[in-house]
Design an enzyme around this catalytic site. Structure first.
Site, PDB file in Angstrom:
ATOM      1  N   SER A 138       0.812  -1.211   0.000  1.00 36.06           N
ATOM      2  CA  SER A 138       0.000   0.000   0.000  1.00 36.06           C
ATOM      3  C   SER A 138       0.851   1.268   0.000  1.00 36.06           C
ATOM      4  CB  SER A 138      -0.937   0.040   1.221  1.00 36.06           C
ATOM      5  OG  SER A 138      -1.574   1.301   1.342  1.00 36.06           O
ATOM      6  N   TYR A 151      -3.066   0.590  10.504  1.00 31.18           N
ATOM      7  CA  TYR A 151      -2.801   0.355   9.086  1.00 31.18           C
ATOM      8  C   TYR A 151      -1.542   1.094   8.646  1.00 31.18           C
ATOM      9  CZ  TYR A 151      -3.845  -0.335   4.104  1.00 31.18           C
ATOM     10  OH  TYR A 151      -3.787  -0.704   2.778  1.00 31.18           O
ATOM     11  N   LYS A 155       1.749  -1.061   7.500  1.00 28.69           N
ATOM     12  CA  LYS A 155       2.138  -0.998   6.095  1.00 28.69           C
ATOM     13  C   LYS A 155       3.551  -0.419   5.936  1.00 28.69           C
ATOM     14  CE  LYS A 155      -1.296  -2.989   4.078  1.00 28.69           C
ATOM     15  NZ  LYS A 155      -1.104  -4.272   3.357  1.00 28.69           N
TER      16      LYS A 155
END
Length: 262
Positions: A138, A151, A155
């Site tokens: 991502s 997140y 990531k």
């Protein structure tokens, strides 16, 4: 890295980017596709509808034992794995209020599953002197994820781990790519937009929202060029450069963007 004649494993393959890669890799005439997902029925249905050799298996990527079994059974059946796509990932939609359980689950899926798959598949690749790891990380791993602390953190860790793998094993025939898309038309983004989540709004405002098939096209091109960073959204490279060269200005800009969409 061409896909024709290759044995490929994809996790998180039942939908979104994983399913799009499966369809595109099949079109590229991969020799065999092993598609893994927590939703065994959905991934089996996907495999059944693809041309060529494809099998769907139910796997929980947070279980190192199950990931090792996935790799072992694939090697037993096809004798090699040319490309392993660690694609499974989750969002949390939470900030500082995220519970310990949310942090642990997000870490397990977004980071540890990459560790487990690398640990399981690398010995056979190193023995053969060739192999490829594709980790879906991502754009949040290069920039941030407004409104989703677990997140953003996981990531970043995923990109860092992929980079470490490339540095450590790149001279031994193992190639590594980190796939870092921004906005993609999958339930992960559309669900956030429908819920009015600030993170989804920021992502959608940051550039074009691509289809999963467009991301799969970028993956094929990136693998062919053997690029470490595969960026389906070219603007991410520009944002990443701004972040690195004037971090304070970039952070201030992100605050303004967040506030404008709140």
């Amino acid at each position: 890295m061409r896909l024709d004649g290759k044995v490929v494993v994809i996790t998180g393959a039942a939908g979104g980017i994983g399913a799009a890669m499966a369809r595109r890799f099949a079109a590229e005439q991969a020799a065999a596709l092993v598609l893994a997902d927590l939703d065994g029925a959905a991934v089996a249905a996907l495999a059944a509808g693809l041309p060529g050799e494809a099998v769907g298996v139910e796997v929980d990527v947070t279980s190192e034992e199950q990931v090792a079994e996935l790799v072992g059974e694939t090697l037993q059946r096809y004798e090699r794995i040319d490309l392993f796509c660690a694609n499974a990932g989750i969002i949390s939609g939470t900030g500082l209020e995220a519970t310990a359980e949310t942090w642990a689950r997000t870490w397990a899926v977004n980071v540890l599953s990459h560790v487990y798959s690398a640990r399981a598949v690398l010995p056979s690749m190193l023995e053969r002197g060739s192999g490829y790891l594709l980790h879906t990380c991502s754009a949040a791993g290069l920039l941030t994820a407004v409104g989703d602390a677990p997140y953003a953190v996981t990531k970043h860790a995923a990109v860092s781990f992929a980079e470490w793998l490339s540095i450590t094993y790149g001279d031994q025939g193992v190639r590594v790519s980190a796939l870092c898309p921004q906005g993609v038309d999958t339930p992960m983004l559309t669900g956030g937009l429908e819920a009015g989540h600030i993170g989804a709004k920021v992502t959608a405002a940051g550039g074009a929202v691509l289809s999963a098939d467009e991301v799969a096209d970028a993956v094929v091109a990136g693998l062919d060029a053997e690029r470490f960073l595969i960026l389906p959204h070219p603007e991410v490279a520009r944002y990443y450069l701004h972040r690195a060269t004037d971090t304070d200005r970039w952070i201030a800009g992100m605050r303004k963007l967040r506030d404008s969409l709140s």
